[in-house]
Motif scaffolding. Structure first.
Motif, PDB file in Angstrom:
ATOM      1  N   ALA A 101       0.848  -1.190   0.000  1.00  0.00           N
ATOM      2  CA  ALA A 101       0.000   0.000   0.000  1.00  0.00           C
ATOM      3  C   ALA A 101       0.881   1.237   0.000  1.00  0.00           C
ATOM      4  O   ALA A 101       2.061   1.175   0.386  1.00  0.00           O
ATOM      5  CB  ALA A 101      -0.907  -0.007   1.227  1.00  0.00           C
ATOM      6  N   ALA A 102       0.318   2.346  -0.437  1.00  0.00           N
ATOM      7  CA  ALA A 102       1.028   3.631  -0.411  1.00  0.00           C
ATOM      8  C   ALA A 102       0.026   4.705  -0.031  1.00  0.00           C
ATOM      9  O   ALA A 102      -1.145   4.638  -0.436  1.00  0.00           O
ATOM     10  CB  ALA A 102       1.634   3.939  -1.778  1.00  0.00           C
ATOM     11  N   LEU A 103       0.484   5.675   0.743  1.00  0.00           N
ATOM     12  CA  LEU A 103      -0.387   6.792   1.108  1.00  0.00           C
ATOM     13  C   LEU A 103       0.171   8.047   0.435  1.00  0.00           C
ATOM     14  O   LEU A 103       1.325   8.425   0.674  1.00  0.00           O
ATOM     15  CB  LEU A 103      -0.404   6.970   2.633  1.00  0.00           C
ATOM     16  N   LEU A 104      -0.630   8.648  -0.419  1.00  0.00           N
ATOM     17  CA  LEU A 104      -0.182   9.810  -1.188  1.00  0.00           C
ATOM     18  C   LEU A 104      -0.954  11.070  -0.793  1.00  0.00           C
ATOM     19  O   LEU A 104      -2.134  10.999  -0.473  1.00  0.00           O
ATOM     20  CB  LEU A 104      -0.412   9.592  -2.698  1.00  0.00           C
ATOM     21  N   ARG A 105      -0.267  12.196  -0.832  1.00  0.00           N
ATOM     22  CA  ARG A 105      -0.940  13.502  -0.703  1.00  0.00           C
ATOM     23  C   ARG A 105      -0.921  14.117  -2.109  1.00  0.00           C
ATOM     24  O   ARG A 105       0.124  14.309  -2.697  1.00  0.00           O
ATOM     25  CB  ARG A 105      -0.176  14.402   0.278  1.00  0.00           C
ATOM     26  N   ILE A 106      -2.106  14.324  -2.675  1.00  0.00           N
ATOM     27  CA  ILE A 106      -2.183  14.817  -4.058  1.00  0.00           C
ATOM     28  C   ILE A 106      -1.758  16.279  -4.102  1.00  0.00           C
ATOM     29  O   ILE A 106      -2.133  17.072  -3.246  1.00  0.00           O
ATOM     30  CB  ILE A 106      -3.623  14.679  -4.590  1.00  0.00           C
TER      31      ILE A 106
END
Ligand code: ACO
Length: 317
Positions: A312-317
């Protein structure tokens, strides 16, 4: 890092469940209720490299960036046009790019592995711009006489152009492998080396659907909880969960276990089927273009696939 452009490319040929019923003992009702899929795109004359290059061009054009200004072209793929050269080289050729290329075969988890690699390049100061291209043709792997597998897959390519930025766009990743070639595999064909003695294996993708289902749901839920915990972010604060589009029932089970609203789990499986590592970038492109994804939002990605790989990856757009 920051997403500065996205692009997609799909084969022109649309194959509905009704089209499959012409040669398979199946029904629209079974496929929709067991998978959520109504239609998929299947390559006819298009090559993997052509689809990948088209998606890549669209991402570059959107950002106004020239191919020669890239520092890395990273392609994720399982089945390409050649064993070698890898698809990143073929796409580079189509774009007129002569810099570093890299091919990653992490099955359906490939795009998240690519995001993790790109993030490491940016953090190490090794790149300013990286183009990720997920170009996939899983319909080539499937046995079209096996109704339990061939109905699942579709072809397509998604591209995401990343730029190094001071702000942490990739907040956290977690990637792992549960080594297991039994539940999901496709053997390579025998060559004609006279010194090699092994039996010819099956010629198509082999899948234990129920084991893959169990693995997928538990890995997805565990990874999404882990990546949020690593980032110190509550699941409730995540705006979107973009999951590998393997099967609508897997997506529903993960959503129920995570106790998050259904609206936070957008999908493209109904129209495109399982496009392997291209599922998530295709979804990212669609949501960027229709305005659902907005600057500042938190997006959690999760994928799982042959290997068994997952992450999984957590991104801030
Ligand atoms: N149409 C009609 N009947 C079918 C079809 C079909 N397309 N496919 C299977 N069946 C039948 C089977 O033959 C079986 O019949 P039987 O009871 O007479 O023997 C019956 O349906 C049930 O078969 P199961 O294999 O038990 O079906 P299940 O409910 O497990 O659904 C499925 C199969 C959809 C593949 C499910 O196991 C699943 O979703 N697994 C996850 C696998 C997955 O998503 N893989 C994607 C690729 S890998 C990846 O991306 C990670």
């Amino acid at each position: 890092m920051k997403i500065i452009g996205t692009g997609s490319a799909l084969p022109a040929q649309r194959v509905t469940n009704a089209d499959l019923m012409k040669f398979l003992d199946t029904s629209d009702e079974w496929i929709v209720s067991h998978t959520g899929i109504r239609e998929r795109r299947v390559t006819d004359a298009e090559s993997v490299a052509e689809l990948g290059a088209l998606a890549a061009r669209r991402a570059l054009e959107e950002a106004g960036v020239r191919a020669e200004d890239l520092d890395l072209l990273l392609c994720t793929n399982v089945a390409s046009d050649f064993f070698t050269p890898g698809p990143a080289c073929l796409i580079a050729g189509a774009l007129g790019y002569a810099g570093q290329t890299l091919d990653v075969n992490g099955a359906c988890t490939g795009f998240i592995q690519a995001v993790d690699i790109a993030d490491a390049y940016f953090r190490a100061g090794k790149a300013e711009r990286i183009l990720l291209v997920a170009a996939e043709k899983p319909t080539y792997l499937a046995d079209w006489a096996d109704r339990a597998t061939c109905v699942l897959f579709g072809d397509g390519a998604g591209a995401v152009l990343l730029q190094r930025s001071e702000r942490a766009g990739c907040i956290a990743t977690c990637l792992a492998t549960q080594p297991n070639a039994e539940f999901l595999n496709m053997p390579t064909p025998l060559g004609n080396c006279p010194f090699t003695h092994r039996e010819e294996g099956p010629r198509y993708l082999q899948m234990n659907g129920q084991e893959v289902y169990r693995f997928a749901v538990s890995a997805c839920v565990k990874d999404l909880r882990a990546v949020c915990e690593k980032a110190g972010v509550a699941l409730e604060d995540v705006d979107w969960f973009l999951l590998h589009q393997a099967n609508q029932r897997i997506l529903n089970a993960a959503q129920t276990r995570l106790k998050q609203p259904r609206e936070k789990f957008p999908g493209n499986i109904e129209r495109l089927g399982n496009t392997s590592s291209a599922c998530i970038p295709l979804l990212l492109d669609e949501m960027m273009r229709d305005g659902r994804l907005r600057e500042g939002q938190l997006v959690a990605l999760s994928a799982f696939g042959a290997g068994l790989t997952h992450g999984a990856a957590l991104l801030r757009i």
